[in-house]
Design an enzyme around this catalytic site. Structure first.
Site, PDB file in Angstrom:
ATOM      1  N   ASN A  77      22.077 -49.042  -1.544  1.00  0.00           N
ATOM      2  CA  ASN A  77      21.887 -50.416  -1.069  1.00  0.00           C
ATOM      3  C   ASN A  77      22.032 -50.574   0.443  1.00  0.00           C
ATOM      4  O   ASN A  77      21.940 -51.680   0.960  1.00  0.00           O
ATOM      5  CB  ASN A  77      22.818 -51.387  -1.816  1.00  0.00           C
ATOM      6  N   HIS A 126      18.311 -42.243 -10.387  1.00  0.00           N
ATOM      7  CA  HIS A 126      18.211 -42.974  -9.120  1.00  0.00           C
ATOM      8  C   HIS A 126      17.920 -42.037  -7.944  1.00  0.00           C
ATOM      9  O   HIS A 126      17.574 -42.502  -6.862  1.00  0.00           O
ATOM     10  CB  HIS A 126      19.526 -43.726  -8.879  1.00  0.00           C
ATOM     11  N   TYR A 140      25.843 -37.508  -8.256  1.00  0.00           N
ATOM     12  CA  TYR A 140      24.600 -38.276  -8.408  1.00  0.00           C
ATOM     13  C   TYR A 140      23.340 -37.412  -8.371  1.00  0.00           C
ATOM     14  O   TYR A 140      22.247 -37.905  -8.656  1.00  0.00           O
ATOM     15  CB  TYR A 140      24.487 -39.332  -7.299  1.00  0.00           C
ATOM     16  N   TYR A 151      24.409 -44.487   0.649  1.00  0.00           N
ATOM     17  CA  TYR A 151      24.329 -45.127  -0.663  1.00  0.00           C
ATOM     18  C   TYR A 151      23.103 -46.030  -0.659  1.00  0.00           C
ATOM     19  O   TYR A 151      22.667 -46.545   0.370  1.00  0.00           O
ATOM     20  CB  TYR A 151      25.608 -45.876  -1.083  1.00  0.00           C
ATOM     21  N   ASN A 164      17.365 -51.960  -4.942  1.00  0.00           N
ATOM     22  CA  ASN A 164      18.212 -52.299  -3.792  1.00  0.00           C
ATOM     23  C   ASN A 164      17.902 -51.478  -2.546  1.00  0.00           C
ATOM     24  O   ASN A 164      18.066 -51.959  -1.425  1.00  0.00           O
ATOM     25  CB  ASN A 164      19.691 -52.163  -4.159  1.00  0.00           C
TER      26      ASN A 164
END
Length: 199
Positions: free
Chosen positions: A68, A20, A15, A66, A114
């Site tokens: 959320n 993001h 990631y 993560y 989120n």
């Protein structure tokens, strides 16, 4: 005065370069500038460093929960150090701003993000500062004539790296954000906002 700067993103090498993770990119730069090392801190569920930025002591945090579940990490650190919501700045990717744009804002909704949603829930407050790093929206990549009825895949978009030309302007916007950090950490948020929004 800002006492905690949080960068939002997802943990894991896969990631690192994705849209993001723009919040992580900013906090990584701040840590480098301050000569601080972000280390895995289990009690805060994230990578953490105490840094001296422009003469002020600031906590830097990259939640490793993560996206959320970012609030779990933020509230753990804020509670431990007795940091109030309006002393927190959260750097995050922003779909509603084009790449190359960066804005400061106090409070407001999550805009479907989120990470922000979870932080607001855990803090029981929306009154924290946000540094919104524009990444653009997938609908902008759909030719204008084909946009009616098209359903852009937001989840897929944010988990992909920006295109080269987007990355260049996102990097430049992060540099502009870093340039106002002396004002931010001293609590001159209105002045920092005016300077940032002028560019």
């Amino acid at each position: 005065m800002i006492k905690l700067i949080v960068g939002l993103g997802n943990p894991g090498a896969e990631y690192t370069a994705t849209r993001h993770n723009a919040g992580f990119w900013l906090v990584d730069q701040l840590a480098r500038e301050a000569g601080a090392t972000l280390r895995d801190e289990r009690r805060f569920h994230g990578f953490y460093a105490k840094a001296r930025l422009h003469g002020e002591e600031v906590h830097l945090l990259e939640p490793q929960t993560y996206m959320n579940r970012s609030g779990q990490s933020v509230v753990a650190l804020a509670s431990f150090f007795k940091i109030l919501p309006d002393q927190i700045l959260v750097a995050h990717d922003e779909l509603d701003l084009p790449p190359g744009t960066v804005k400061l804002k106090l409070g407001g909704g999550s805009g479907g993000h989120n990470g922000l949603k979870d932080i607001s829930a855990h803090l029981s407050s929306q009154q924290y500062w946000r540094l919104r790093i524009g990444i653009g929206h997938p609908r902008d990549l759909i030719p204008e004539g084909a946009r009616a009825g098209a359903k852009p895949d937001v989840a897929n978009f944010v988990l992909k790296p920006p295109r080269r030309e987007e990355q260049d302007v996102i990097d430049a916007s992060i540099e502009r954000a870093l340039a106002v950090m002396p004002m931010v950490v001293k609590g001159e948020l209105d002045r920092a906002t005016m300077q940032l929004h002028r560019n």
